[in-house]
Design a protein around this motif. Structure first.
Motif, PDB file in Angstrom:
ATOM      1  N   MET A 137       0.763  -1.065   0.090  1.00 36.28           N
ATOM      2  CA  MET A 137       0.073  -0.016  -0.194  1.00 36.28           C
ATOM      3  C   MET A 137       0.901   1.286   0.095  1.00 36.28           C
ATOM      4  O   MET A 137       0.787   2.331   0.501  1.00 36.28           O
ATOM      5  CB  MET A 137      -0.988  -0.066   1.141  1.00 36.28           C
ATOM      6  N   ASP A 138       1.956   1.396  -0.870  1.00 35.97           N
ATOM      7  CA  ASP A 138       2.851   2.346  -1.163  1.00 35.97           C
ATOM      8  C   ASP A 138       2.539   2.797  -2.380  1.00 35.97           C
ATOM      9  O   ASP A 138       1.959   2.112  -3.333  1.00 35.97           O
ATOM     10  CB  ASP A 138       4.271   2.009  -0.663  1.00 35.97           C
ATOM     11  N   TYR A 139       3.062   4.012  -2.695  1.00 33.01           N
ATOM     12  CA  TYR A 139       3.057   4.668  -4.201  1.00 33.01           C
ATOM     13  C   TYR A 139       4.093   3.846  -4.999  1.00 33.01           C
ATOM     14  O   TYR A 139       4.955   3.555  -4.633  1.00 33.01           O
ATOM     15  CB  TYR A 139       3.070   6.076  -4.216  1.00 33.01           C
ATOM     16  N   ASN A 161      -6.448   8.082   1.006  1.00 28.94           N
ATOM     17  CA  ASN A 161      -7.740   7.231   1.736  1.00 28.94           C
ATOM     18  C   ASN A 161      -7.889   5.994   0.763  1.00 28.94           C
ATOM     19  O   ASN A 161      -8.142   6.576  -0.330  1.00 28.94           O
ATOM     20  CB  ASN A 161      -8.911   8.507   1.858  1.00 28.94           C
ATOM     21  N   PRO A 162      -7.765   4.909   1.301  1.00 24.48           N
ATOM     22  CA  PRO A 162      -8.169   4.587   2.811  1.00 24.48           C
ATOM     23  C   PRO A 162      -7.125   3.985   3.457  1.00 24.48           C
ATOM     24  O   PRO A 162      -7.067   3.459   4.537  1.00 24.48           O
ATOM     25  CB  PRO A 162      -9.226   3.291   2.506  1.00 24.48           C
ATOM     26  N   ASN A 163      -5.669   4.153   3.010  1.00 26.78           N
ATOM     27  CA  ASN A 163      -4.638   3.422   3.840  1.00 26.78           C
ATOM     28  C   ASN A 163      -3.629   4.702   4.675  1.00 26.78           C
ATOM     29  O   ASN A 163      -3.003   4.102   5.485  1.00 26.78           O
ATOM     30  CB  ASN A 163      -3.830   2.647   2.711  1.00 26.78           C
ATOM     31  N   GLY A 164      -3.809   5.878   4.316  1.00 27.05           N
ATOM     32  CA  GLY A 164      -3.019   6.625   5.027  1.00 27.05           C
ATOM     33  C   GLY A 164      -1.537   6.986   4.727  1.00 27.05           C
ATOM     34  O   GLY A 164      -0.726   7.428   5.535  1.00 27.05           O
ATOM     35  N   VAL A 165      -1.311   6.414   3.515  1.00 24.93           N
ATOM     36  CA  VAL A 165       0.325   6.587   3.086  1.00 24.93           C
ATOM     37  C   VAL A 165       0.411   7.934   2.699  1.00 24.93           C
ATOM     38  O   VAL A 165      -0.578   8.897   2.438  1.00 24.93           O
ATOM     39  CB  VAL A 165       0.588   5.628   1.903  1.00 24.93           C
ATOM     40  N   ILE A 166       1.565   8.455   2.771  1.00 24.02           N
ATOM     41  CA  ILE A 166       2.076  10.069   2.228  1.00 24.02           C
ATOM     42  C   ILE A 166       2.858   9.925   1.284  1.00 24.02           C
ATOM     43  O   ILE A 166       3.520   8.809   1.071  1.00 24.02           O
ATOM     44  CB  ILE A 166       2.537  10.733   3.562  1.00 24.02           C
ATOM     45  N   ILE A 167       3.252  10.894   0.455  1.00 24.28           N
ATOM     46  CA  ILE A 167       3.807  10.963  -0.394  1.00 24.28           C
ATOM     47  C   ILE A 167       5.451  11.190  -0.236  1.00 24.28           C
ATOM     48  O   ILE A 167       5.743  11.921   0.600  1.00 24.28           O
ATOM     49  CB  ILE A 167       3.419  12.154  -1.703  1.00 24.28           C
ATOM     50  N   ASP A 168       6.296  10.257  -0.799  1.00 27.10           N
ATOM     51  CA  ASP A 168       7.576  10.592  -0.463  1.00 27.10           C
ATOM     52  C   ASP A 168       8.101  11.554  -1.437  1.00 27.10           C
ATOM     53  O   ASP A 168       8.349  11.427  -2.619  1.00 27.10           O
ATOM     54  CB  ASP A 168       8.346   9.299  -0.829  1.00 27.10           C
ATOM     55  N   LYS A 169       8.506  13.010  -0.795  1.00 30.47           N
ATOM     56  CA  LYS A 169       8.802  14.105  -1.944  1.00 30.47           C
ATOM     57  C   LYS A 169      10.159  13.841  -2.668  1.00 30.47           C
ATOM     58  O   LYS A 169      10.145  14.125  -3.814  1.00 30.47           O
ATOM     59  CB  LYS A 169       8.889  15.202  -0.691  1.00 30.47           C
ATOM     60  N   ASP A 300       0.722   0.482   7.768  1.00 25.79           N
ATOM     61  CA  ASP A 300       1.200   1.856   8.076  1.00 25.79           C
ATOM     62  C   ASP A 300       0.207   3.045   7.878  1.00 25.79           C
ATOM     63  O   ASP A 300      -0.167   2.854   6.687  1.00 25.79           O
ATOM     64  CB  ASP A 300       2.430   2.262   7.948  1.00 25.79           C
ATOM     65  N   THR A 301       0.101   4.103   8.759  1.00 15.77           N
ATOM     66  CA  THR A 301      -0.775   5.240   8.171  1.00 15.77           C
ATOM     67  C   THR A 301      -0.295   6.354   9.012  1.00 15.77           C
ATOM     68  O   THR A 301       0.551   6.062  10.175  1.00 15.77           O
ATOM     69  CB  THR A 301      -2.247   4.978   8.840  1.00 15.77           C
ATOM     70  N   PHE A 302      -0.309   7.375   8.169  1.00 15.11           N
ATOM     71  CA  PHE A 302       0.239   8.710   8.933  1.00 15.11           C
ATOM     72  C   PHE A 302      -1.214   9.694   9.094  1.00 15.11           C
ATOM     73  O   PHE A 302      -1.118  10.784   9.375  1.00 15.11           O
ATOM     74  CB  PHE A 302       0.885   9.555   7.729  1.00 15.11           C
ATOM     75  N   CYS A 308      -6.867  -2.237   7.469  1.00 15.81           N
ATOM     76  CA  CYS A 308      -6.653  -3.475   7.925  1.00 15.81           C
ATOM     77  C   CYS A 308      -6.995  -4.688   6.927  1.00 15.81           C
ATOM     78  O   CYS A 308      -8.125  -4.516   6.257  1.00 15.81           O
ATOM     79  CB  CYS A 308      -7.351  -3.789   9.395  1.00 15.81           C
ATOM     80  N   ARG A 309      -6.305  -5.970   6.546  1.00 15.53           N
ATOM     81  CA  ARG A 309      -6.843  -6.967   5.970  1.00 15.53           C
ATOM     82  C   ARG A 309      -7.097  -7.876   7.193  1.00 15.53           C
ATOM     83  O   ARG A 309      -6.463  -8.243   7.844  1.00 15.53           O
ATOM     84  CB  ARG A 309      -5.538  -7.312   4.994  1.00 15.53           C
ATOM     85  N   ILE A 310      -8.286  -8.333   6.933  1.00 17.69           N
ATOM     86  CA  ILE A 310      -9.010  -9.419   7.868  1.00 17.69           C
ATOM     87  C   ILE A 310      -8.766 -10.805   7.432  1.00 17.69           C
ATOM     88  O   ILE A 310      -8.880 -10.945   6.052  1.00 17.69           O
ATOM     89  CB  ILE A 310     -10.397  -8.936   8.109  1.00 17.69           C
ATOM     90  N   GLN A 311      -8.903 -11.809   8.225  1.00 19.01           N
ATOM     91  CA  GLN A 311      -9.003 -13.144   7.824  1.00 19.01           C
ATOM     92  C   GLN A 311      -9.978 -14.160   8.603  1.00 19.01           C
ATOM     93  O   GLN A 311     -10.194 -13.416   9.772  1.00 19.01           O
ATOM     94  CB  GLN A 311      -7.475 -13.806   8.005  1.00 19.01           C
ATOM     95  N   GLY A 312     -10.560 -14.828   8.135  1.00 19.37           N
ATOM     96  CA  GLY A 312     -11.620 -15.992   8.649  1.00 19.37           C
ATOM     97  C   GLY A 312     -13.008 -15.262   8.890  1.00 19.37           C
ATOM     98  O   GLY A 312     -13.685 -15.752   9.316  1.00 19.37           O
ATOM     99  N   VAL A 313     -13.148 -14.165   8.070  1.00 19.27           N
ATOM    100  CA  VAL A 313     -14.350 -13.370   8.120  1.00 19.27           C
ATOM    101  C   VAL A 313     -14.170 -12.450   6.756  1.00 19.27           C
ATOM    102  O   VAL A 313     -13.146 -11.779   6.948  1.00 19.27           O
ATOM    103  CB  VAL A 313     -14.641 -12.665   9.509  1.00 19.27           C
ATOM    104  N   ASN A 314     -15.444 -12.104   6.218  1.00 21.85           N
ATOM    105  CA  ASN A 314     -15.252 -11.106   5.276  1.00 21.85           C
ATOM    106  C   ASN A 314     -15.739  -9.815   5.791  1.00 21.85           C
ATOM    107  O   ASN A 314     -16.529  -9.746   6.935  1.00 21.85           O
ATOM    108  CB  ASN A 314     -15.983 -11.434   4.005  1.00 21.85           C
TER     109      ASN A 314
END
Length: 363
Positions: A137-139, A161-169, A300-302, A308-314
């Motif tokens: 989930m990075d650019y 949005n939805p993961n909160g990553v920021i741009i690496d200038k 990771d989020t800023f 979140c990626r979930i398991q055992g349930v959708n």
């Protein structure tokens, strides 16, 4: 449910109050600086606003200069190069994004991202290309550079949005140079940028030096004022700004939004409290979510939300089970590039965050 924040369908319209983790609003609530001065807006209700919004633009310019020092954690003391013509006001960031996209025939959208980008592009019949985030989930900066060659504009979130990553200038610099030299426009949605804290994440200074950068801001998220509908765009491409203004109706900003802009954009006490809260609660949520067995990965989020990626349930099943307990979460299956394994959770205050953690541990 296309967006978060729908507390009506399963909540208020059924006589139930829900704890909303689907909407990413500052839990400190409406700043007291606005509450105490709301009477000023009431006094203006019987008058048309200034069609040029000169005082509001002055307050925005003052805030932008302050931001370089406060959120950039620097000692900027230069002149403010932003002119009134470099500011366009909108009924929330959504209007600014919509009208900016309408000015182009083709656009590259970084996905997954705010779904209105694609909806707006389809509405305006733009030719769309997509640049997908990496597995982490990075650019994908090389992919973005490749895709922008065949598009008039690029749109991405900072943080996204939805993961909160920021741009690496440093890695994005090459893309900015290409767009500047080849007459491309970069629309950077900074609706959540204040939540990144004093990390100098904003592209305000880069926008001042590069006519190809268009920055979108709002009072919605950080200042907890979604009902005010106050957004603004910043760009030094005067032709583009004139195109956008030509498509707007007059008096599109009401007196309550004007008053909010006057006071909350100088409310340093509220900003201090907000940054202290987000730094503490973001770490608390990241640490605790990573220990829950149905959560396979916490990204990771800023910002003030966590993917979140979930398991055992959708996500549909988890949504229903949380709803039964009065908690609303954001299903992410309608984000391009994501599926039913993903959810997004807002970061609230400690008591509410703990309530969510306790519930997820039992599922």
């Amino acid at each position: 449910m296309e967006h978060g924040g729908d507390i009506y369908t399963e909540g208020l319209l059924k006589g139930k109050e829900l704890l909303d983790f689907s909407s990413n609003i500052n839990p400190l609530g409406v700043p007291d600086s606005f509450r105490k001065n709301i009477g000023e807006a009431l006094e203006s209700v019987e008058k048309y606003p200034d069609a040029e919004y000169r005082k509001l633009k002055c307050n925005i310019k003052r805030y932008l200069k302050f931001s370089k020092n406060y959120f950039g954690n620097s000692r900027y003391d230069g002149e403010n190069v932003i002119d009134d013509r470099d500011i366009v006001l909108g009924n929330g960031a959504a209007e600014i994004i919509d009208l900016a996209i309408s000015c182009f025939k083709s656009i590259c959208i970084v996905v997954p991202s705010f779904i209105e980008y694609e909806k707006d592009a389809l509405k305006w019949k733009c030719s769309i290309s997509y640049s997908n985030l990496t597995e982490n989930m990075d650019y994908d900066y090389q992919d973005i550079k490749s895709k922008i060659k065949d598009a008039e504009a690029l749109i991405l979130g900072n943080p996204n949005n939805p993961n909160g990553v920021i741009i690496d200038k440093s890695r994005f610099h090459e893309i900015v140079n290409f767009c500047s030299e080849n007459h491309r426009t970069i629309i950077i949605d900074e609706a959540f940028v204040e939540f990144t804290g004093k990390r100098n994440c904003s592209f305000l200074e880069e926008m001042e030096q590069n006519r190809c950068i268009f920055v979108v801001r709002a009072l919605t998220k950080f200042f907890a004022l979604p009902g005010i509908r106050m957004g603004y765009g910043l760009c030094r491409d005067r032709k583009l700004m004139d195109k956008i203004r030509a498509k707007q109706n007059p008096w599109n900003i009401n007196c309550f939004a004007e008053t909010a802009g006057k006071y909350v954009l100088r409310d340093k006490s509220y900003m201090d409290s907000s940054l202290e809260w987000i730094e503490n609660e973001r770490k608390f949520m990241m640490d605790n979510l990573s220990k829950i067995h149905i959560i396979e990965k916490v990204y990771d989020t800023f910002s003030n939300f966590i993917l979140c990626r979930i398991q055992g349930v959708n996500c549909e099943e988890l949504y229903k089970r949380c709803l039964e307990k009065g908690i609303l979460i954001r299903k992410c299956s309608n984000f391009k590039g994501l599926d039913c394994r993903f959810i997004r959770l807002a970061i609230k205050d400690r008591a509410k965050n703990q309530k969510l953690i306790n519930l997820l541990k039992k599922i």
